[in-house]
Write a protein that holds these residues in place. Structure first.
Motif, PDB file in Angstrom:
ATOM      1  N   LEU A  55      47.311   9.040  36.271  1.00 39.62           N
ATOM      2  CA  LEU A  55      48.027   7.967  36.953  1.00 39.62           C
ATOM      3  C   LEU A  55      47.529   7.789  38.385  1.00 39.62           C
ATOM      4  O   LEU A  55      47.311   8.758  39.108  1.00 39.62           O
ATOM      5  N   ARG A  56      47.374   6.539  38.781  1.00 42.40           N
ATOM      6  CA  ARG A  56      47.102   6.206  40.169  1.00 42.40           C
ATOM      7  C   ARG A  56      48.429   6.004  40.912  1.00 42.40           C
ATOM      8  O   ARG A  56      49.466   5.799  40.282  1.00 42.40           O
ATOM      9  N   PRO A  57      48.416   6.054  42.232  1.00 43.92           N
ATOM     10  CA  PRO A  57      49.647   5.794  42.981  1.00 43.92           C
ATOM     11  C   PRO A  57      50.267   4.453  42.584  1.00 43.92           C
ATOM     12  O   PRO A  57      49.561   3.444  42.458  1.00 43.92           O
ATOM     13  N   GLY A  58      51.575   4.457  42.366  1.00 42.80           N
ATOM     14  CA  GLY A  58      52.286   3.238  42.005  1.00 42.80           C
ATOM     15  C   GLY A  58      52.225   2.868  40.548  1.00 42.80           C
ATOM     16  O   GLY A  58      52.886   1.913  40.120  1.00 42.80           O
ATOM     17  N   GLU A  59      51.472   3.614  39.735  1.00 40.51           N
ATOM     18  CA  GLU A  59      51.270   3.216  38.335  1.00 40.51           C
ATOM     19  C   GLU A  59      52.482   3.564  37.467  1.00 40.51           C
ATOM     20  O   GLU A  59      53.173   4.550  37.698  1.00 40.51           O
ATOM     21  N   VAL A  60      52.693   2.744  36.444  1.00 36.91           N
ATOM     22  CA  VAL A  60      53.832   2.866  35.540  1.00 36.91           C
ATOM     23  C   VAL A  60      53.344   3.255  34.154  1.00 36.91           C
ATOM     24  O   VAL A  60      52.332   2.739  33.668  1.00 36.91           O
ATOM     25  N   VAL A  61      54.058   4.160  33.509  1.00 34.31           N
ATOM     26  CA  VAL A  61      53.866   4.474  32.089  1.00 34.31           C
ATOM     27  C   VAL A  61      55.096   3.972  31.341  1.00 34.31           C
ATOM     28  O   VAL A  61      56.227   4.254  31.728  1.00 34.31           O
ATOM     29  N   LEU A 146      70.301  18.401  12.217  1.00 34.50           N
ATOM     30  CA  LEU A 146      69.572  18.758  11.004  1.00 34.50           C
ATOM     31  C   LEU A 146      68.436  17.776  10.756  1.00 34.50           C
ATOM     32  O   LEU A 146      68.639  16.557  10.735  1.00 34.50           O
ATOM     33  N   ALA A 147      67.224  18.310  10.580  1.00 37.44           N
ATOM     34  CA  ALA A 147      66.035  17.484  10.382  1.00 37.44           C
ATOM     35  C   ALA A 147      65.226  18.015   9.208  1.00 37.44           C
ATOM     36  O   ALA A 147      65.473  19.119   8.702  1.00 37.44           O
ATOM     37  N   GLN A 148      64.235  17.235   8.794  1.00 41.75           N
ATOM     38  CA  GLN A 148      63.324  17.625   7.730  1.00 41.75           C
ATOM     39  C   GLN A 148      61.910  17.757   8.295  1.00 41.75           C
ATOM     40  O   GLN A 148      61.519  17.027   9.204  1.00 41.75           O
ATOM     41  N   GLY A 149      61.151  18.681   7.739  1.00 48.56           N
ATOM     42  CA  GLY A 149      59.818  18.964   8.254  1.00 48.56           C
ATOM     43  C   GLY A 149      58.830  17.834   8.112  1.00 48.56           C
ATOM     44  O   GLY A 149      57.811  17.821   8.805  1.00 48.56           O
ATOM     45  N   ASP A 150      59.099  16.860   7.231  1.00 51.17           N
ATOM     46  CA  ASP A 150      58.153  15.759   7.025  1.00 51.17           C
ATOM     47  C   ASP A 150      58.541  14.485   7.764  1.00 51.17           C
ATOM     48  O   ASP A 150      57.930  13.444   7.575  1.00 51.17           O
ATOM     49  N   TRP A 151      59.553  14.549   8.628  1.00 52.30           N
ATOM     50  CA  TRP A 151      59.942  13.347   9.378  1.00 52.30           C
ATOM     51  C   TRP A 151      58.911  13.020  10.455  1.00 52.30           C
ATOM     52  O   TRP A 151      58.266  13.895  11.023  1.00 52.30           O
ATOM     53  N   ARG A 152      58.798  11.735  10.741  1.00 55.22           N
ATOM     54  CA  ARG A 152      57.918  11.251  11.805  1.00 55.22           C
ATOM     55  C   ARG A 152      58.753  11.048  13.076  1.00 55.22           C
ATOM     56  O   ARG A 152      59.804  10.416  13.048  1.00 55.22           O
ATOM     57  N   TRP A 153      58.266  11.594  14.183  1.00 51.49           N
ATOM     58  CA  TRP A 153      58.976  11.511  15.460  1.00 51.49           C
ATOM     59  C   TRP A 153      58.123  10.750  16.474  1.00 51.49           C
ATOM     60  O   TRP A 153      56.916  10.992  16.596  1.00 51.49           O
ATOM     61  N   THR A 154      58.753   9.841  17.221  1.00 50.58           N
ATOM     62  CA  THR A 154      58.040   9.048  18.220  1.00 50.58           C
ATOM     63  C   THR A 154      58.858   9.015  19.512  1.00 50.58           C
ATOM     64  O   THR A 154      59.994   9.488  19.551  1.00 50.58           O
ATOM     65  N   ALA A 155      58.277   8.427  20.562  1.00 47.47           N
ATOM     66  CA  ALA A 155      58.981   8.423  21.850  1.00 47.47           C
ATOM     67  C   ALA A 155      58.673   7.172  22.659  1.00 47.47           C
ATOM     68  O   ALA A 155      57.570   6.621  22.605  1.00 47.47           O
ATOM     69  N   ASN A 156      59.665   6.733  23.401  1.00 42.38           N
ATOM     70  CA  ASN A 156      59.486   5.761  24.480  1.00 42.38           C
ATOM     71  C   ASN A 156      59.633   6.548  25.785  1.00 42.38           C
ATOM     72  O   ASN A 156      60.689   7.109  26.065  1.00 42.38           O
ATOM     73  N   ILE A 157      58.558   6.610  26.551  1.00 41.21           N
ATOM     74  CA  ILE A 157      58.512   7.376  27.791  1.00 41.21           C
ATOM     75  C   ILE A 157      58.259   6.418  28.943  1.00 41.21           C
ATOM     76  O   ILE A 157      57.340   5.598  28.894  1.00 41.21           O
ATOM     77  N   HIS A 158      59.066   6.519  29.985  1.00 35.49           N
ATOM     78  CA  HIS A 158      58.955   5.619  31.137  1.00 35.49           C
ATOM     79  C   HIS A 158      58.861   6.458  32.412  1.00 35.49           C
ATOM     80  O   HIS A 158      59.840   7.076  32.837  1.00 35.49           O
ATOM     81  N   LEU A 159      57.652   6.509  32.989  1.00 36.51           N
ATOM     82  CA  LEU A 159      57.384   7.268  34.204  1.00 36.51           C
ATOM     83  C   LEU A 159      56.791   6.352  35.267  1.00 36.51           C
ATOM     84  O   LEU A 159      56.106   5.375  34.943  1.00 36.51           O
ATOM     85  N   CYS A 199      59.587  -5.843  34.344  1.00 38.92           N
ATOM     86  CA  CYS A 199      58.947  -5.560  35.636  1.00 38.92           C
ATOM     87  C   CYS A 199      58.508  -4.108  35.741  1.00 38.92           C
ATOM     88  O   CYS A 199      58.229  -3.615  36.849  1.00 38.92           O
ATOM     89  N   CYS A 200      58.463  -3.394  34.617  1.00 38.65           N
ATOM     90  CA  CYS A 200      57.976  -2.009  34.576  1.00 38.65           C
ATOM     91  C   CYS A 200      57.091  -1.814  33.352  1.00 38.65           C
ATOM     92  O   CYS A 200      57.212  -0.814  32.636  1.00 38.65           O
ATOM     93  N   GLN A 201      56.209  -2.758  33.088  1.00 43.97           N
ATOM     94  CA  GLN A 201      55.372  -2.676  31.897  1.00 43.97           C
ATOM     95  C   GLN A 201      54.313  -1.574  32.040  1.00 43.97           C
ATOM     96  O   GLN A 201      53.935  -1.196  33.148  1.00 43.97           O
ATOM     97  N   ASP A 202      53.858  -1.086  30.897  1.00 48.20           N
ATOM     98  CA  ASP A 202      52.850  -0.033  30.873  1.00 48.20           C
ATOM     99  C   ASP A 202      51.609  -0.463  31.641  1.00 48.20           C
ATOM    100  O   ASP A 202      51.105  -1.574  31.470  1.00 48.20           O
TER     101      ASP A 202
END
Length: 400
Positions: A55-61, A146-159, A199-202
């Motif tokens: 990341l550069r200064p001021g950059e958004v994830v 409770l979860a199953q070992g074959d589930w797919r996990w994803t994330a929305n991360i905002h930094l 106003c906080c796009q990737d």
């Protein structure tokens, strides 16, 4: 006290997801440990770390929740997650303070989710914001997701990297404008979208002054504890309720005459059951957030603001921790479950927030609930067979 209803519709807002980071980032097992819990079940603790996010200064994830894939335990059959925590670290694995990289939020989804509220947007399983380092999702002993070992996990991360910001009106105002997603020319949004994720796009940028140069590598690190001794665990079902009537994020105006701004919305419980875990989420200038059952207080979640600059876990002026309710309480099908958030909107902010007082953009009013699955009953008293299909219906919003 001023009161406001944030929106007039319970439809989910349209989000602008972005994909570049998701296409190049993967996660790796970084640490592994095992122990036996006092209740006798075997617990595995694993930490995963992402590839470098440069990341550069001021950059958004801002990652795409459908394509940013996480790594979870590779096990056969069922397992129960009892604790989940995430933070941003540097090359050496040291915690990065919020006054360097602001953790707006991380939300973890899986292929099951829950129906929840707001058209399904709040179907995340784990997730918090700037407070996450000291406020893990830690279910009471003997309970877990409770979860199953074959589930797919994803994330929305905002930094957001908040170093080297252009301080036309002071450094703290520059930080406020950046972390509250304020409009600025070149951010890819329109003036009326100030305070929204538009106003906080990737890979967008908060305005910078050039005083800090170059890129720096950061890593998302998350740690979970789980057990495959699922017979020793009471499964919990996750629901997230919104006090803004599905605005999800909303703007609040300055008011020195009545500085305590209240936003409240209520939902109708689709089933009866025991709530074993409840935790609120508000942003800077937040005073508290309360969960109500038929207008009676069931849980109050209070933010704690940090007091030491550049100190991970106690960053001055940022919310570093929330109180959590882990004493079971009962709700019944048809109960009115309210979420009430209080923000301070006077210019002489007394909360401990490090950004200037007055109006604020993109605030939130969320309550995260863990319901004991075996206790869920429908209105007729029958066991709820498919709890992931439960839907919360809106009751009413509190107006001025």
């Amino acid at each position: 006290v001023s009161r406001s209803a944030s929106v007039s519709s319970n439809s989910a807002p349209t989000m602008r997801w972005s994909m570049p980071l998701a296409a190049s980032t993967s996660f790796h097992l970084h640490d592994h440990a095992e122990r036996f819990h006092d209740l006798g079940y075997h617990v595995v603790r694993q930490t995963y770390r992402s590839d470098a996010m440069s990341l550069r200064p001021g950059e958004v994830v801002f990652t795409d929740k459908d394509h940013f894939v996480l790594q979870f335990p590779h096990v056969k059959g069922s397992y129960a997650i009892t604790r989940f925590q995430a933070e941003v670290v540097d090359e050496a694995g040291a915690s990065v303070p919020l006054d360097e990289v602001y953790n707006h939020h991380w939300l973890v989804f899986n292929s099951q989710g829950n129906r929840g509220v707001c058209g399904g947007f709040l179907t995340y399983i784990f997730g918090v914001g700037q407070e996450s380092r000291r406020t893990p999702v830690a279910f009471p002993d003997g309970t877990g997701y409770l979860a199953q070992g074959d589930w797919r996990w994803t994330a929305n991360i905002h930094l957001l990297r908040t170093q080297g910001l252009r301080a036309d009106y002071g450094e703290s105002q520059a930080v406020k404008d950046c972390i509250e997603c304020s409009y600025h020319v070149g951010k890819g949004c329109r003036p009326h979208e100030t305070g929204t994720f538009a106003c906080c796009q990737d890979h967008s940028f908060c305005p910078v002054d050039g005083s800090v140069g170059g890129r720096k590598n950061y890593y998302l690190s998350y740690t979970m504890e789980y057990t495959q001794d699922v017979g020793a665990i009471e499964p919990v079902r996750i629901f997230v309720l919104d006090g803004s009537n599905c605005a999800i994020e909303y703007n609040i105006e300055a008011n020195d005459a009545n500085p305590y701004q209240v936003t409240q919305h209520s939902w109708i419980a689709p089933s009866s059951g025991d709530i074993a875990f409840a935790q609120g989420h508000v942003h800077n200038a937040g005073v508290n957030i309360t969960l109500l059952v038929n207008d009676e207080v069931a849980c109050v979640s209070i933010p704690r603001y940090g007091t030491e600059p550049k100190t991970p876990g106690n960053e001055k002026g940022f919310i570093v921790e929330f109180s959590t309710c882990r004493t079971k309480f009962v709700i019944k099908a048809g109960d009115r479950i309210g979420v009430r958030a209080v923000y301070y909107v006077g210019h002489n902010d007394t909360t401990g927030s490090g950004v200037p007082g007055g109006s604020h953009g993109g605030v939130m009013a969320l309550f995260y609930l863990g319901a004991v699955e075996s206790t869920l009953r429908d209105a007729g008293g029958e066991v709820v067979k498919n709890p992931w299909q439960l839907e919360w219906q809106p009751a009413h919003a509190v107006l001025v």
